[in-house]
Design an enzyme around this catalytic site. Structure first.
Site, mmCIF file in Angstrom:
data_model
loop_
_atom_site.group_PDB
_atom_site.id
_atom_site.type_symbol
_atom_site.label_atom_id
_atom_site.label_comp_id
_atom_site.label_asym_id
_atom_site.label_seq_id
_atom_site.Cartn_x
_atom_site.Cartn_y
_atom_site.Cartn_z
ATOM 1 N N ASP A 120 0.818 -1.219 0.000
ATOM 2 C CA ASP A 120 0.000 0.000 0.000
ATOM 3 C C ASP A 120 0.851 1.268 0.000
ATOM 4 O OD1 ASP A 120 -2.402 -1.340 -0.050
ATOM 5 O OD2 ASP A 120 -2.530 -1.513 2.129
ATOM 6 N N LYS A 134 3.597 1.755 -1.616
ATOM 7 C CA LYS A 134 3.994 2.038 -2.995
ATOM 8 C C LYS A 134 2.832 2.671 -3.773
ATOM 9 C CE LYS A 134 7.500 -1.533 -3.782
ATOM 10 N NZ LYS A 134 7.881 -2.627 -4.677
ATOM 11 N N GLU A 174 7.307 -13.347 -9.329
ATOM 12 C CA GLU A 174 8.637 -12.729 -9.328
ATOM 13 C C GLU A 174 9.697 -13.787 -9.566
ATOM 14 O OE1 GLU A 174 10.045 -10.093 -6.327
ATOM 15 O OE2 GLU A 174 8.316 -8.772 -6.524
ATOM 16 N N ASP A 182 9.361 -2.754 -9.282
ATOM 17 C CA ASP A 182 10.233 -3.479 -8.369
ATOM 18 C C ASP A 182 11.338 -2.526 -7.952
ATOM 19 O OD1 ASP A 182 10.252 -6.002 -7.114
ATOM 20 O OD2 ASP A 182 12.119 -6.486 -8.126
ATOM 21 N N ASP A 200 13.419 3.269 4.821
ATOM 22 C CA ASP A 200 13.429 4.745 4.881
ATOM 23 C C ASP A 200 14.170 5.309 6.105
ATOM 24 O OD1 ASP A 200 12.180 5.205 2.488
ATOM 25 O OD2 ASP A 200 10.207 5.598 3.331
ATOM 26 N N HIS A 256 13.938 7.463 -5.777
ATOM 27 C CA HIS A 256 13.987 6.564 -6.934
ATOM 28 C C HIS A 256 12.593 6.386 -7.530
ATOM 29 C CE1 HIS A 256 13.235 4.710 -3.134
ATOM 30 N NE2 HIS A 256 12.938 3.525 -3.615
HETATM 31 P P1 IMP Z 1 9.678 -5.162 -3.801
HETATM 32 O O1 IMP Z 1 9.921 -4.099 -4.835
HETATM 33 O O2 IMP Z 1 8.243 -5.371 -3.530
HETATM 34 O O3 IMP Z 1 10.452 -6.404 -4.097
HETATM 35 O O4 IMP Z 1 10.224 -4.623 -2.405
HETATM 36 C C1 IMP Z 1 11.389 -3.904 -2.310
HETATM 37 C C2 IMP Z 1 11.734 -3.684 -0.847
HETATM 38 O O5 IMP Z 1 12.761 -2.698 -0.838
HETATM 39 C C3 IMP Z 1 10.608 -3.126 0.011
HETATM 40 O O6 IMP Z 1 9.902 -4.122 0.666
HETATM 41 C C4 IMP Z 1 11.360 -2.245 1.005
HETATM 42 O O7 IMP Z 1 11.837 -3.019 2.077
HETATM 43 C C5 IMP Z 1 12.542 -1.770 0.169
HETATM 44 N N1 IMP Z 1 12.198 -0.483 -0.465
HETATM 45 C C6 IMP Z 1 11.879 -0.231 -1.756
HETATM 46 N N2 IMP Z 1 11.618 1.059 -1.945
HETATM 47 C C7 IMP Z 1 11.748 1.638 -0.756
HETATM 48 C C8 IMP Z 1 11.570 2.970 -0.311
HETATM 49 O O8 IMP Z 1 11.202 3.897 -1.041
HETATM 50 N N3 IMP Z 1 11.809 3.175 0.992
HETATM 51 C C9 IMP Z 1 12.202 2.182 1.850
HETATM 52 N N4 IMP Z 1 12.367 0.930 1.490
HETATM 53 C C10 IMP Z 1 12.132 0.652 0.182
#
Ligand code: IMP
Length: 193
Positions: A14, A16, A40, A69, A148, A174
């Site tokens: 959520d 994201k 994945e 991702d 974060d 990012h």
């Molecule tokens: P996925 O893209 O669902 O495989 O998850 C990537 C993981 O990277 C997340 O569960 C977070 O733990 C970490 N992550 C990705 N983007 C962020 C961000 O913007 N802030 C903090 N952690 C992040």
């Protein structure tokens, strides 16, 4: 009246969805979370993972969709946790990363996000965003999610992502970079008036 373009976002995260929609609202795009299962593959390449997941989801959904991702890549840990960030966050959390980084003075790291879009007429197209920074010495702040509290993006006056207001994080992040690239492409190529 402005048309709002709704696109499915295949994710269970959520945070994201919230971040992506904050960023995409300026382009008249609204992502709707879809709970269909995201496949994945295991790979060192976020691009390969996103492309594969997008094609798999398209077979099921047969509609415009977004897959994203992302991961944290730490220089002195040879890019760990990288594509395994989600798993490592669940198992070790921020504290586990801080422990691994004890006594390491070079704390350079980056966050990378790959956004994939496809539709029944458009093969997967990818948009990438990278945010450079450092791993902090301790967890700080209360906003955001995941890693974060331990990531200090460059040019943030030493504040972690979790110490920035959500809109401030979007400027550096990012995800902000990748989704703004996508939004611009979408309004120039797909949602042309
Ligand atoms: P996925 O893209 O669902 O495989 O998850 C990537 C993981 O990277 C997340 O569960 C977070 O733990 C970490 N992550 C990705 N983007 C962020 C961000 O913007 N802030 C903090 N952690 C992040």
């Amino acid at each position: 009246m402005i048309d709002i373009h709704e696109i499915y976002f295949i994710t269970s995260n959520d945070h994201k969805v919230e971040e992506a929609n904050r960023i995409l609202s300026q382009f008249g795009i609204c992502l709707r979370k879809s709970n269909i299962k995201k496949l994945e593959i295991q790979s060192n390449s976020l691009e390969k993972i996103v492309k594969y997941s997008a094609l798999y989801a398209m077979k099921k959904l047969k509609s415009e969709l977004i897959i994203e991702d992302s991961g944290l890549f730490i220089k002195k840990l040879n890019g760990f946790p990288g594509p395994f960030s989600s798993y490592v966050y669940k198992k070790l959390g921020c504290d586990g990363i801080l422990k691994l980084m004890q006594n390491i003075s070079d704390r350079r790291a980056l966050f990378k996000c790959v956004v994939g879009y496809c539709s029944p007429n458009v093969k997967p197209i990818l948009f990438c965003g990278i945010c450079y920074g450092n791993i902090s010495n301790e967890a700080r702040g209360s906003y955001g999610f995941g890693f974060d509290p331990i990531f200090i993006p460059d040019n943030s006056n030493g504040r972690t992502f979790s110490e920035l207001l959500p809109e401030e994080k979007d400027k550096f992040s990012h995800r902000g970079i990748a989704f703004r690239k996508f939004g611009l492409w979408y309004i120039s190529n797909i949602a042309k008036p």
